[in-house]
Design an enzyme around this catalytic site. Structure first.
Site, mmCIF file in Angstrom:
data_model
loop_
_atom_site.group_PDB
_atom_site.id
_atom_site.type_symbol
_atom_site.label_atom_id
_atom_site.label_comp_id
_atom_site.label_asym_id
_atom_site.label_seq_id
_atom_site.Cartn_x
_atom_site.Cartn_y
_atom_site.Cartn_z
ATOM 1 C CE LYS A 287 59.003 49.424 36.146
ATOM 2 N NZ LYS A 287 57.843 48.596 36.517
HETATM 3 C C1 E4P Z 1 55.706 48.046 34.099
HETATM 4 O O1 E4P Z 1 56.895 47.963 34.322
HETATM 5 C C2 E4P Z 1 54.678 48.093 35.127
HETATM 6 O O2 E4P Z 1 55.043 47.281 36.197
HETATM 7 C C3 E4P Z 1 53.358 47.566 34.655
HETATM 8 O O3 E4P Z 1 53.406 47.147 33.310
HETATM 9 C C4 E4P Z 1 52.197 48.429 35.021
HETATM 10 O O4 E4P Z 1 51.050 47.863 34.477
HETATM 11 P P1 E4P Z 1 49.576 48.095 35.040
HETATM 12 O O5 E4P Z 1 48.996 49.232 34.287
HETATM 13 O O6 E4P Z 1 48.904 46.808 34.752
HETATM 14 O O7 E4P Z 1 49.701 48.371 36.519
#
Ligand code: E4P
Length: 214
Positions: free
Chosen positions: A83
């Site tokens: 990521k």
């Molecule tokens: C996606 O890959 C992220 O880990 C996640 O969906 C972030 O979500 P949040 O806004 O609940 O932190």
């Protein structure tokens, strides 16, 4: 639509994988920090539970640094993708990863322009954060709609992961729009499987079954 779990909690992953519906897992530094465990150890364990893409996030802010992390993290398991936050250095790293055959997930996407650039750089996945957009007074799902259209127009093979999911309705909308993947928090996926009428139905069927002569 593929279903990923958005968590670094291995008990949650084991439970949902047991349902036979889990295609992959996304983690991020916040989710990893919540577990209070070694990053590599958690990712290794997740890879042993789920046979699908597992996202592990790089935290360097330079392409060179991200590449170093990417090479190390992908040694854990071939299913690990990196990521990478969308930013100029992130785009460079995505392109370099592509050249080295390392899969990437462009994260912290808040516009379809960011998604387009990440796809052009060679990202395997892009992750628009829907819930955070909604919280900010924008309709997050509109970014999914426009990104789906753009990728279809040009036959881009980058897959769209709907991220930052806040409700079961986000999952339905994602599937209606034709997003490739939805990454869902544990609490939301638990809500998706239940309905009060199902509970009432099971209760009455079991009660009636007791009346059947055996
Ligand atoms: C996606 O890959 C992220 O880990 C996640 O969906 C972030 O979500 P949040 O806004 O609940 O932190």
């Amino acid at each position: 639509m593929k279903i990923f779990l958005d968590t670094a909690n291995v008990d949650q992953i084991k439970e949902i994988a047991g349902w036979g519906i889990l295609d992959g897992v996304t983690t991020n530094p916040t989710l990893i920090a919540k577990e209070g465990r070694d990053f590599r150890e958690v990712v290794t364990q997740i890879c042993s539970i789920v046979d699908g893409p597992i996202s592990a996030e790089a935290v360097s802010m330079t392409a060179v640094g991200i590449m170093e992390e990417a090479r190390e993290l992908t040694k854990i398991h071939p299913n690990v993708n990196i990521k990478i936050p969308i930013m100029p250095e992130g785009l460079k790293a995505i392109a370099m990863c592509k050249k080295e055959g390392i899969k990437t997930n462009a994260t912290l996407i808040f516009s379809s322009n960011q998604a387009l650039l990440a796809a052009k750089a060679g990202a395997s996945f892009v992750s628009p954060f829907i819930g955070r957009l909604d919280n900010n007074g924008q309709v997050g799902m509109e970014v999914i709609e426009s990104t789906v259209t753009m990728f279809e127009n040009y036959n881009l093979d980058t897959e769209i992961i709907v991220a930052s999911v806040r409700s079961p309705l986000h999952v339905i909308d994602s599937a209606m729009i034709g997003a490739h993947i939805c990454t869902i928090p544990y609490a939301i996926i638990k809500k998706m499987v239940t309905h009060p009428l199902t509970d009432v139905g099971i209760k009455s069927f079991l009660a009636d079954w007791e009346k059947v002569p055996k």
